[in-house]
Design a protein around this motif. Structure first.
Motif, short mmCIF file in Angstrom:
data_model
loop_
_atom_site.label_atom_id
_atom_site.label_comp_id
_atom_site.label_asym_id
_atom_site.label_seq_id
_atom_site.Cartn_x
_atom_site.Cartn_y
_atom_site.Cartn_z
N ASP A 218 -32.24 -48.62 24.10
CA ASP A 218 -31.38 -47.08 25.15
C ASP A 218 -29.68 -48.02 24.99
O ASP A 218 -29.44 -47.12 25.51
CB ASP A 218 -31.83 -47.45 26.46
CG ASP A 218 -32.94 -47.09 26.32
OD1 ASP A 218 -33.17 -45.79 25.10
OD2 ASP A 218 -34.10 -46.87 27.37
N ASP A 233 -27.00 -45.78 27.66
CA ASP A 233 -27.87 -44.68 28.44
C ASP A 233 -28.37 -43.91 27.11
O ASP A 233 -28.44 -42.76 27.30
CB ASP A 233 -27.70 -44.15 29.71
CG ASP A 233 -26.24 -43.38 29.41
OD1 ASP A 233 -26.15 -43.36 27.94
OD2 ASP A 233 -25.61 -42.84 30.19
N ALA A 234 -28.87 -44.39 26.34
CA ALA A 234 -29.05 -43.86 24.85
C ALA A 234 -28.52 -42.66 24.43
O ALA A 234 -28.79 -42.27 23.30
CB ALA A 234 -30.58 -43.58 25.16
#
Length: 360
Positions: A218, A233-234
């Motif tokens: 991520d 957060d990816a």
């Protein structure tokens, strides 16, 4: 330890092999002479690694060649392994990226192409199927060519979830799927676009390269047209990590094979001055996920005015890691100690477009 370094150029593929822990190198080539080799892959998921080369001949057009004996012989299909469906009205210019899929899918290989499209192979990279979901995205009509063309140059299959894939393109930006390619969403929030009136558009970004470590799937790192970023957060949001670099313009972004917080890039002075700042050939390394940077210079020249392209830098999977890059003047440098020192592996090759390395 034996390491193979595959070097794709504008006039063929060269292979460099070291059998003494990367102290000395034997260079052979050209393989596929007088073809452009934008994409090289080394699939180490099988007993004998498979080499994949995206070759483009001015006479015969684009294809994908494979070798199961480390380049001694090559197989190339009579028919086009990558082809656009007739209803798209497009034809393949070249493959820009050949990437093995996750370990759970040992025969899956992805291809990113010009024009911007994604293809998926289920036979180890010999034939490919069109990923229709990305092509049908409503943003596609707004994707435009960057300086090097309109192409998907980054493909990041998720290491544990085959349904999740991240791609990046010039010019369009970062896109993600979580359903195996049926649907895609733009993922560029926080990336600044310097070439359009709206500095933070939903799409239209000239992303040059995205990288991640499989142990931290991520966390992504991106080199953009004047910008260096990290996402935790990816890819949903991005923040700048360019402070500490001599320039925020460049092409490659590489993650250390064993230390997910260590990344490498090769800054260029500016988009209109595509050479190292002040002519100092330097790789920059961060050991804290982009919070700080250091220049790596021992063994690298000054008075150097060549650039390093997006796929012309890589690492092997050894410890300490080998780090490699090739320049547009055909020089290839290698480090056997995480980038602390460098040696020249090959000189005066054609313009280097892609490099990949692995223990074999």
């Amino acid at each position: 330890m034996s390491v193979l370094l595959a070097i794709g150029t504008r006039k063929g593929l060269w292979l460099a092999t070291s059998t003494d822990d990367r102290v000395t190198w034997e260079v052979t080539g050209p393989h596929h002479p007088m073809t452009e080799v934008y994409a090289v892959g080394i699939d180490t998921r099988r007993a004998t690694p498979r080499l994949l080369a995206g070759v483009t001949s001015e006479h015969y057009g684009p294809s994908v060649a494979t070798s199961d004996d480390l380049g001694a012989t090559w197989a190339e299909p009579d028919h086009a392994p990558i082809a656009f469906p007739a209803d798209t009205g497009e034809s393949l210019a070249r493959a820009w990226q050949l990437v093995p899929g996750p370990a759970s899918e040992p025969d899956v290989v992805y291809a990113g192409t010009e024009p911007s499209a994604l293809f998926r192979s289920t036979d180890g990279g010999r034939t490919y199927e069109f990923v229709r979901g990305l092509w049908d995205h409503p943003h596609r009509e707004h994707w435009t060519p960057g300086g090097g063309g309109k192409a998907i140059h980054t493909v990041l299959p998720h290491p544990t979830d085959p349904r999740r894939v991240t791609v990046a393109m010039s010019t369009g930006g970062v896109y993600r799927t979580e359903d195996g390619g049926e649907s895609w969403e733009a993922s560029n929030t926080g990336i600044k676009a310097v070439h359009v009136p709206d500095p933070y558009p939903e799409y239209g970004h000239c992303v040059h390269k995205v990288a991640r470590h499989p142990a931290e799937p991520d966390r992504l790192f991106a080199q953009v047209h004047h910008g260096v970023y990290r996402s935790d957060d990816a890819g949903a949001t991005w923040q700048s990590i360019a402070d500490g670099l001599p320039s925020d313009f460049g092409f490659p972004m590489v993650v250390h094979p064993n230390r997910p917080e260590v990344i490498y890039t090769f800054p260029l002075a500016a988009d209109a001055m595509r050479f190292p700042p002040e002519g100092h050939c330097r790789v920059y390394r961060s050991e804290d996920a982009g919070k700080s940077w250091e220049a790596l210079g021992p063994g690298l020249p000054d008075g150097y005015w060549a650039g390093v392209m997006r796929d012309a830098m890589c690492t092997d999977d050894a410890d300490p890691a080998g780090v490699y890059f090739g320049s547009r003047t055909g020089d290839v440098y290698a480090s056997r100690d995480d980038g602390d020192s460098w040696q020249l592996v090959a000189a005066h090759l054609p313009d280097v477009l892609s490099v990949r390395a692995a223990r074999v």
